[in-house]
Design a protein around this motif. Structure first.
Motif, PDB file in Angstrom:
ATOM      1  N   GLU A   1      -5.248  29.377 -51.238  1.00 37.57           N
ATOM      2  CA  GLU A   1      -5.139  30.073 -52.408  1.00 37.57           C
ATOM      3  C   GLU A   1      -3.599  30.276 -53.086  1.00 37.57           C
ATOM      4  OE1 GLU A   1      -8.562  33.984 -51.964  1.00 37.57           O
ATOM      5  OE2 GLU A   1      -6.596  33.840 -50.638  1.00 37.57           O
TER       6      GLU A   1
ATOM      7  N   THR B   1      -7.664  28.491 -56.382  1.00 34.49           N
ATOM      8  CA  THR B   1      -8.234  28.782 -55.134  1.00 34.49           C
ATOM      9  C   THR B   1      -8.833  27.225 -54.627  1.00 34.49           C
ATOM     10  OG1 THR B   1      -9.888  29.875 -53.778  1.00 34.49           O
ATOM     11  CG2 THR B   1     -10.428  29.227 -55.842  1.00 34.49           C
TER      12      THR B   1
ATOM     13  N   SER C   1      -4.465  32.701 -60.613  1.00 34.37           N
ATOM     14  CA  SER C   1      -4.158  32.509 -59.379  1.00 34.37           C
ATOM     15  C   SER C   1      -5.288  31.179 -59.243  1.00 34.37           C
ATOM     16  CB  SER C   1      -5.049  33.408 -58.674  1.00 34.37           C
ATOM     17  OG  SER C   1      -6.340  33.756 -59.042  1.00 34.37           O
TER      18      SER C   1
END
Length: 380
Positions: free
Chosen positions: A214, A158, A156
């Motif tokens: 995100e 952000t 991930s």
């Protein structure tokens, strides 16, 4: 209006180009600024209009639809866009994401994406920061594991600018999870691939017209041909391109500081206290005199840094020092400009409020001030 007539790095063609940029902004951006901020992003239509006007990815060779202009023209755009109070979104494509593809990607990837980026039909975001890794790129956890002729992406990111608008993500991934920074690679991920998800458009203190998101990668499969450059050389590419990124931020910081100063000067000459203009108080004049002196130094330094960058001589340490000084100076000038507005400065209806809140993040992204001090300190 921003006055750069004294600059030695700009000529007649730059002045003509600057005038065109100002007219474009006056027609296509300023009337819609509140609308863009309410939406949390500039519209896709604005991106395409900027592309039609030749204001995206100016350095690209003509074979990809570019104008083959040097960085002095990027500087003009950065100055004018920021002085008009645009958040940092379009300049990211021109100054930061495009160069990686142009310099390191395969010809197939260049031909596929660059013409669409210069036209504004496609937007490319760069995904470095993760929940547990900001300025320290060695801490990146997002992985790209080879599986035959594909990579499988998991992880991930952000705080990704253009995260909502983008069709393409230039992602920093670990292709060798045991090699630290030496195992880092850059890959292009199309946002329509299965397993890719966007989070919400993040609620920020400032830079409201720049979409920031995100991003999530859950077994996203991409072809190995989406690799940008060589495998495990991503960290070297990132370090090589940081000078331009930090110079770009330096320019936006300086232009924003100048706009803050100009707003304050205009306000104190009109606002009265104790029966006379606020400008007539010695404290006001001394405060503005100090700010003007710093702005004068800042513009002279930028001309020096831009000229060195165009000549290929600006070092990573010089760029780090530039971003450190300009963003810290911007914050100081924006804050004193707001103070000179008094209570009005705290009201969102006044431009200084937007300039002030947009300024804060520049001391963080592109390398925080603390990290930049460390980098400069290591070079001593």
């Amino acid at each position: 209006m921003l006055n750069r007539d004294g600059s030695k790095i700009f000529g007649t063609e730059h002045s003509q180009f600057r005038d065109m940029v100002r007219k474009f902004l006056a027609k296509e951006f300023t009337p819609y600024l509140e609308e863009f901020e309410e939406a949390g992003m500039v519209s896709r239509e604005f991106w395409r209009k900027a592309g039609d006007a030749g204001l995206l990815c100016l350095a690209l060779p003509t074979q990809y639809g570019g104008l083959e202009l040097d960085f002095t023209y990027n500087a003009v755009i950065n100055e004018e866009f920021t002085y008009a109070m645009m958040s940092d979104s379009l300049t990211l494509q021109t100054d930061i994401t495009m160069p990686y593809i142009l310099r390191y990607a395969s010809e197939e990837l260049k031909e596929k994406w660059l013409p669409q980026m210069v036209s504004g039909d496609k937007i490319c975001a760069i995904a470095m920061t993760e929940p547990g890794a900001g300025s320290d790129l060695q801490g990146i956890k997002t992985s790209a594991i080879r599986d035959g002729d594909d990579y499988i992406i998991n992880g991930s990111k952000t705080y990704i600018t253009n995260g909502q608008n983008s069709e393409l993500i230039l992602a920093v991934c670990k292709t060798d999870v045991n090699a630290g920074a030496r195992g880092t690679s850059l890959v292009l991920i199309e946002t329509d691939r299965p397993g890719f998800e966007r989070g919400r458009n993040l609620d920020k203190i400032g830079q409201w017209s720049a979409d920031t998101s995100e991003l999530f990668f859950n077994d996203v499969r991409i072809p190995v041909t989406n690799l940008v450059g060589e495998e495990n050389r991503g960290f070297i590419y990132l370090v090589s391109e940081l000078a331009q990124e930090r110079l770009s931020i330096s320019i936006t910081a300086q232009a924003a500081a100048q706009r803050a100063f100009d707003e304050a000067l205009s306000f104190v000459k009109e606002r009265k206290a104790f029966g006379k203009p606020v400008f007539d108080f010695q404290n006001t004049r001394f405060t503005l005199a100090d700010a003007k002196s710093r702005l004068q130094v800042g513009w002279a330094h930028l001309d020096w840094a831009i000229a060195r960058h165009v000549d290929g001589e600006l070092t990573a340490e010089e760029a780090a020092a530039s971003k450190l000084w300009h963003t810290e100076t911007q914050w100081m000038i924006c804050d004193l400009a707001l103070q000179l507005h008094g209570g009005a400065g705290y009201m969102n209806e006044y431009p200084i409020a937007r300039i002030w809140r947009d300024a804060r993040v520049r001391r963080i992204y592109g390398g925080s001030s603390e990290i930049l001090k460390e980098l400069v300190g290591r070079s001593l």
